[in-house]
Design an enzyme around this catalytic site. Sequence first.
Site, PDB file in Angstrom:
ATOM      1  N   PHE A 240       0.812  -1.226   0.000  1.00  0.00           N
ATOM      2  CA  PHE A 240       0.000   0.000   0.000  1.00  0.00           C
ATOM      3  C   PHE A 240       0.840   1.269   0.000  1.00  0.00           C
ATOM      4  O   PHE A 240       0.344   2.340   0.326  1.00  0.00           O
ATOM      5  CB  PHE A 240      -0.969   0.019   1.185  1.00  0.00           C
ATOM      6  CG  PHE A 240      -1.702  -1.271   1.385  1.00  0.00           C
ATOM      7  CD1 PHE A 240      -2.535  -1.763   0.400  1.00  0.00           C
ATOM      8  CD2 PHE A 240      -1.557  -1.995   2.549  1.00  0.00           C
ATOM      9  CE1 PHE A 240      -3.219  -2.963   0.578  1.00  0.00           C
ATOM     10  CE2 PHE A 240      -2.231  -3.193   2.732  1.00  0.00           C
ATOM     11  CZ  PHE A 240      -3.063  -3.670   1.742  1.00  0.00           C
ATOM     12  N   ILE A 465       2.578  -7.494  -4.784  1.00  0.00           N
ATOM     13  CA  ILE A 465       2.205  -7.119  -3.423  1.00  0.00           C
ATOM     14  C   ILE A 465       0.793  -7.595  -3.090  1.00  0.00           C
ATOM     15  O   ILE A 465       0.133  -7.061  -2.197  1.00  0.00           O
ATOM     16  CB  ILE A 465       2.335  -5.600  -3.208  1.00  0.00           C
ATOM     17  CG1 ILE A 465       1.461  -4.818  -4.194  1.00  0.00           C
ATOM     18  CG2 ILE A 465       3.789  -5.183  -3.342  1.00  0.00           C
ATOM     19  CD1 ILE A 465       1.460  -3.318  -3.940  1.00  0.00           C
ATOM     20  N   ARG A 625      -8.058  -1.397 -20.810  1.00  0.00           N
ATOM     21  CA  ARG A 625      -8.256  -2.824 -21.027  1.00  0.00           C
ATOM     22  C   ARG A 625      -8.051  -3.580 -19.717  1.00  0.00           C
ATOM     23  O   ARG A 625      -7.022  -3.434 -19.059  1.00  0.00           O
ATOM     24  CB  ARG A 625      -7.261  -3.316 -22.074  1.00  0.00           C
ATOM     25  CG  ARG A 625      -7.541  -4.721 -22.601  1.00  0.00           C
ATOM     26  CD  ARG A 625      -6.491  -5.095 -23.636  1.00  0.00           C
ATOM     27  NE  ARG A 625      -6.809  -6.358 -24.292  1.00  0.00           N
ATOM     28  CZ  ARG A 625      -5.979  -6.982 -25.139  1.00  0.00           C
ATOM     29  NH1 ARG A 625      -4.795  -6.446 -25.419  1.00  0.00           N
ATOM     30  NH2 ARG A 625      -6.333  -8.112 -25.706  1.00  0.00           N
ATOM     31  N   ASN A 628      -7.375  -9.087 -16.373  1.00  0.00           N
ATOM     32  CA  ASN A 628      -7.980 -10.205 -15.645  1.00  0.00           C
ATOM     33  C   ASN A 628      -9.119  -9.657 -14.786  1.00  0.00           C
ATOM     34  O   ASN A 628      -8.881  -9.104 -13.712  1.00  0.00           O
ATOM     35  CB  ASN A 628      -6.940 -10.899 -14.766  1.00  0.00           C
ATOM     36  CG  ASN A 628      -7.477 -12.150 -14.069  1.00  0.00           C
ATOM     37  OD1 ASN A 628      -8.667 -12.285 -13.827  1.00  0.00           O
ATOM     38  ND2 ASN A 628      -6.575 -13.065 -13.740  1.00  0.00           N
ATOM     39  N   LYS A 630     -11.102 -10.925 -12.779  1.00  0.00           N
ATOM     40  CA  LYS A 630     -11.191 -11.483 -11.424  1.00  0.00           C
ATOM     41  C   LYS A 630     -10.252 -10.754 -10.466  1.00  0.00           C
ATOM     42  O   LYS A 630     -10.667 -10.305  -9.390  1.00  0.00           O
ATOM     43  CB  LYS A 630     -10.856 -12.979 -11.458  1.00  0.00           C
ATOM     44  CG  LYS A 630     -11.080 -13.720 -10.143  1.00  0.00           C
ATOM     45  CD  LYS A 630     -10.745 -15.199 -10.301  1.00  0.00           C
ATOM     46  CE  LYS A 630     -11.042 -15.986  -9.033  1.00  0.00           C
ATOM     47  NZ  LYS A 630     -12.486 -16.119  -8.785  1.00  0.00           N
ATOM     48  N   GLY A 699      -4.296   0.260 -15.157  1.00  0.00           N
ATOM     49  CA  GLY A 699      -3.967   0.019 -13.752  1.00  0.00           C
ATOM     50  C   GLY A 699      -5.131   0.359 -12.843  1.00  0.00           C
ATOM     51  O   GLY A 699      -5.891   1.290 -13.102  1.00  0.00           O
ATOM     52  N   GLU A 702      -5.106   2.082  -7.451  1.00  0.00           N
ATOM     53  CA  GLU A 702      -5.472   3.313  -6.749  1.00  0.00           C
ATOM     54  C   GLU A 702      -6.881   3.812  -7.056  1.00  0.00           C
ATOM     55  O   GLU A 702      -7.586   4.307  -6.168  1.00  0.00           O
ATOM     56  CB  GLU A 702      -4.472   4.433  -7.094  1.00  0.00           C
ATOM     57  CG  GLU A 702      -3.350   4.584  -6.111  1.00  0.00           C
ATOM     58  CD  GLU A 702      -2.098   3.814  -6.503  1.00  0.00           C
ATOM     59  OE1 GLU A 702      -1.100   3.909  -5.785  1.00  0.00           O
ATOM     60  OE2 GLU A 702      -2.113   3.106  -7.514  1.00  0.00           O
TER      61      GLU A 702
END
Length: 736
Positions: A240, A465, A625, A628, A630, A699, A702
């Site tokens: 984090f 992480i 995009r 994954n 999940k 991404g 955040e």
Amino acid sequence: MDTAYIGKSRKRVDGVKKVTGTATYVGEFKPNGLVHGYVVNSTIANGKIVAIHTDKAKLIEGVLEIFTHENLPEDLVHNVDYTDPLSPPGHPFRPLYNDNILYNGQPIALVVAESFELARYAAGLVEVEYQVEECSTDIMKNRDSATSEGVEDTAPNRGNPELAFTNAEVQIDVEYSQPRHYHNPMEPHVSIAEWDVDNKSFKIYDKVQGVNSSQKYICGIFNLNSEKVQILSPFVGGGFGSGLRPQYQLFLAAMAARELHRPVKVSLTRKQMFSFGHRPACIQNTQLGASKEGKLESIIHKAYGETSKFEKYNETIVDWSGMMYCCDHVKLEYELIPVNVYTPMDMRAPGGATGMFALECAMDELAVKANIDPLEFRLINYANKDQNEDKPYSSKELKECYRQAAEHFGWHQRQTKTIEKKDDTVLVGYGMATGCWEAMQQKSSAKAVLDSSGKLVVSSSTADIGTGTYTVMSQIAAETLGVSMMDVQFDLGDTSMPKAPIEGGSWTVSSVGSAVKAVCIKIKEQLVDLAKVSSNENLDEVSYDEVSCADGELVLPNGKSINIKKILKKAALDKIEAENTLEPEERQEQYSCYAHSCVMVEVNVDKDLGMITVPRVTSAIAGGRIINPKTAESQILGAITWGIGMALEEEGMIDDRNGRIMNANLAEYHMAVHADVQQLDVLFVEEHDDIVNPLGAKGLGEIGIVGVASAIANAVYDATGKRVRNLPITLDKILV
């Protein structure tokens, strides 16, 4: 065999190891001869060490050494500037450097013994005499000491915001504040250092979010070349942001290992996890002005951030207000207030979670004052380009986020009264907010090795992480080369592997993932070259781009295919390999790249007790995009949960008389738990972006937290008619 993996939900490839306990975390490595270090921390926040008495502790059998500022090895180059461009800059705190005390909890001694328990016991026998000086840790009390010295420039101001505010028909002038927050990942920070006396080199296991970061730090302190320092971190139990910089246990373990010629393990206790870094406390003054029709006419946003007395920590807090909405008159200011605490550090969506809290609450207040629906108010002021930089977005599907969130949540069917009774005891409220976070790509490298059995090993010195890096990189590699994920192995967390940036900033998939794709394309090109020599097909005129990979074969333009393993067999090669470094394309500089979201929440407030629950949250995310779905959904669910804690519970409390953190444990530092989480719905809005990076991914680490706290605060107002502008929103603030 279906080898189309990108965009499909896949279970974590490291999941079995984690749930069966066979995933080896840093603290679980046990080199021969391992001894243990226990840190002694200061009990004052400002002053000097007059004397430190270690005699009693040294009498304990099994205690090997006690390191303090008095016996710090003189040859250590211990004033290294931390200039890694992808890690927080500045002068990291220097343990045992001298007798000065800069904050409460500062490490002042390391007791090394044959066992952890023995080291801990001996540490309790170390006695310290202090010269105590006055301290102050409260930014509210120290606002007069706010400074712009050493503070990064904000986005440029524009227009005449003061005059525009004065002339605006609808105005708000309010102050928001939030306390300091602490990271508290499940795995505490730990380092195990081994010193090779003959080769004068280190092998170090370190809990960190980027092994290259720790390598650079150790090389600087011990004056070693990078070839002499290997850092390993195969599994990380949460970060984090707490592991973006090396923490003090790394230096202490390495120093002790070199001096004692024994492997040394230094692990921090849960209480000590509060002794370095945090999301800084912040005060934000916000003035917004608009026409009666809801058009923004003035934005004035000033923030006061917390920093330490020995280092300036900057966050981008106010720039979001200048970028998000159309407004011709904007003034942004940011100052720092130095206090007697450790330097704050990046924490999930640093600056964004803070700045967008104030902006999105202020937007709600102004919308209510103008008698305009909060969603409609945002659409009236929607910006199609970055208002700060006057650049187009590489892609922006925020309007679709608004639409899908509203439809799923039932925003337009909600009751719009300020107070809506569910029954005689519960008040119901609805709130929404916009989220935004940067979508960046960093320079990254990767290596790929394909052997004659069809096994593909890809490596990069990135980290996982808990976000699913092992899995998504395997998906990218498998699809790019058209092989089964069962035949792909992705390795990470080792400085001997190709360099990658720290895992932070939501850039790992876009950066390392793009490098993985690029290096696998290089392997494909080698296969095409080999096929041109050995194949019966005439491939002389066939370009690389005309050949695709699927089902373990090269697919030719004429529709025919060639088995990959057969290509290597005919070439009599055991393996082929490639290494590649990928940097962002220059055309990205012409655009602003961001992920966006819309968060809508329902809150229930107990009319008599003021207790708040959040029965449902809808978060619609435009994150490019989705590699994954999940693992992506998991990221957003975790971020929403954290946002609930930020809004209602998290508060680091410090006794201002001595700088002691009063709730430095997981019992009294309140965070959202299972009982606080009910219906959380995540919607991924389709978004195509061929500019942001070769994968088109933005991404998600955040973006999921940004806007959650403000949406909850807005909903609490909708339920109760009370504006709580200082986080967390606790029942006492509702009942006042």
